[in-house]
Design a protein around this motif. Sequence first.
Motif, PDB file in Angstrom:
ATOM      1  N   PHE A 125       9.120  -7.720  -4.230  1.00  0.00           N
ATOM      2  CA  PHE A 125       9.478  -6.842  -4.997  1.00  0.00           C
ATOM      3  C   PHE A 125       8.268  -6.638  -6.050  1.00  0.00           C
ATOM      4  O   PHE A 125       7.635  -7.642  -6.496  1.00  0.00           O
ATOM      5  N   THR A 126       7.724  -5.422  -5.808  1.00  0.00           N
ATOM      6  CA  THR A 126       6.323  -5.004  -6.584  1.00  0.00           C
ATOM      7  C   THR A 126       6.722  -3.611  -7.383  1.00  0.00           C
ATOM      8  O   THR A 126       7.849  -2.851  -7.275  1.00  0.00           O
ATOM      9  N   VAL A 155      11.274 -18.288  -4.400  1.00  0.00           N
ATOM     10  CA  VAL A 155      10.323 -17.076  -4.631  1.00  0.00           C
ATOM     11  C   VAL A 155       8.966 -17.556  -4.882  1.00  0.00           C
ATOM     12  O   VAL A 155       8.616 -18.839  -5.181  1.00  0.00           O
ATOM     13  N   ARG A 156       7.794 -16.818  -4.827  1.00  0.00           N
ATOM     14  CA  ARG A 156       6.555 -16.687  -5.239  1.00  0.00           C
ATOM     15  C   ARG A 156       6.038 -15.909  -5.956  1.00  0.00           C
ATOM     16  O   ARG A 156       6.101 -14.540  -5.615  1.00  0.00           O
ATOM     17  N   GLY A 157       5.683 -16.174  -7.350  1.00  0.00           N
ATOM     18  CA  GLY A 157       5.383 -15.135  -8.209  1.00  0.00           C
ATOM     19  C   GLY A 157       4.065 -14.889  -8.700  1.00  0.00           C
ATOM     20  O   GLY A 157       3.219 -15.637  -7.914  1.00  0.00           O
ATOM     21  N   ASP A 158       3.632 -14.321  -9.815  1.00  0.00           N
ATOM     22  CA  ASP A 158       2.546 -13.988 -10.351  1.00  0.00           C
ATOM     23  C   ASP A 158       2.330 -14.595 -11.688  1.00  0.00           C
ATOM     24  O   ASP A 158       1.477 -14.105 -12.319  1.00  0.00           O
ATOM     25  N   GLY A 159       3.122 -15.358 -12.225  1.00  0.00           N
ATOM     26  CA  GLY A 159       3.099 -16.093 -13.277  1.00  0.00           C
ATOM     27  C   GLY A 159       3.950 -15.469 -14.337  1.00  0.00           C
ATOM     28  O   GLY A 159       3.895 -15.847 -15.537  1.00  0.00           O
ATOM     29  N   LYS A 160       4.677 -14.154 -13.962  1.00  0.00           N
ATOM     30  CA  LYS A 160       5.511 -13.635 -15.083  1.00  0.00           C
ATOM     31  C   LYS A 160       6.872 -14.113 -15.019  1.00  0.00           C
ATOM     32  O   LYS A 160       7.027 -14.884 -14.118  1.00  0.00           O
ATOM     33  N   GLY A 209       1.205 -17.690  -7.702  1.00  0.00           N
ATOM     34  CA  GLY A 209       0.685 -18.080  -6.338  1.00  0.00           C
ATOM     35  C   GLY A 209       1.486 -19.452  -5.692  1.00  0.00           C
ATOM     36  O   GLY A 209       1.017 -19.577  -4.482  1.00  0.00           O
ATOM     37  N   GLU A 210       2.413 -19.826  -6.394  1.00  0.00           N
ATOM     38  CA  GLU A 210       3.204 -20.998  -5.964  1.00  0.00           C
ATOM     39  C   GLU A 210       4.654 -20.676  -5.480  1.00  0.00           C
ATOM     40  O   GLU A 210       5.369 -19.955  -6.150  1.00  0.00           O
ATOM     41  N   TRP A 211       5.026 -21.473  -4.304  1.00  0.00           N
ATOM     42  CA  TRP A 211       6.378 -21.063  -3.965  1.00  0.00           C
ATOM     43  C   TRP A 211       7.388 -22.146  -4.935  1.00  0.00           C
ATOM     44  O   TRP A 211       6.781 -23.298  -5.121  1.00  0.00           O
ATOM     45  N   GLN A 255       4.314  -8.689  -9.222  1.00  0.00           N
ATOM     46  CA  GLN A 255       4.630  -8.974  -7.558  1.00  0.00           C
ATOM     47  C   GLN A 255       5.387 -10.108  -7.587  1.00  0.00           C
ATOM     48  O   GLN A 255       4.990 -11.057  -8.005  1.00  0.00           O
ATOM     49  N   LEU A 256       6.707 -10.332  -6.750  1.00  0.00           N
ATOM     50  CA  LEU A 256       7.619 -11.414  -6.553  1.00  0.00           C
ATOM     51  C   LEU A 256       7.898 -11.204  -5.267  1.00  0.00           C
ATOM     52  O   LEU A 256       8.677 -10.483  -4.624  1.00  0.00           O
TER      53      LEU A 256
END
Length: 198
Positions: free
Chosen positions: A75-76, A109-114, A140-142, A188-189
């Motif tokens: 999801f971007t 999920v692995r996200g972007d800190g948002k 960057g973490e699952w 980015q998710l």
Amino acid sequence: MKKFSNLTYMAVCLALIVSCHAQPDGQTDSMNTELVLFDFNDGSAGSGWKSVNDTVMGGVSNSRMTTSDTGHALFTGSVSLENNGGFASVRGPNFSNRLGGYRGIAVRVRGDGKTYKVGLRTDELFDGVFHQASFATKKGEWQEIQIPFTDFIPTYHGRRLSEDKRMAPDEIRSVSFLISDKQAGPFQLEIDRIEAYR
């Protein structure tokens, strides 16, 4: 000899019981604690998912659901606050599973800190009630995230509705992902799977 025969008989009975309750691969036992709604490891990540952004109200944010290099859903897009906008989302296809008896939705999920939101709908209307709950990501973490159905807030056009509008799990028909709350810029998710848990 008689004692040995009794033990053998018990072992055979136990084996029969186990074999009767065994499930073929790919089937879900009603007593399992999780029900897989979407598993994005089969290469069909973007199939049936639609973008619903603030462009419906004059905004210019954008989003899409594609496939990542690792085969997961991605999801971007980019959130813009121009023209009183500020949200982007993707909505999944309707599913026929009944979720009565389950406690909530789980996502890997692995996200972007948002911070993102999971959205649930109980009908096929484009502009119906939207039940949403937030979750924070670590860049960057699952993460394995569980959200109880009781945490989902009923809303309409971003406005919170009364408690009597809360959904019944058995009525849920689709899942969405949303980013808003003035988090302008690219996002980015990465999504591995979506499940209902007991």
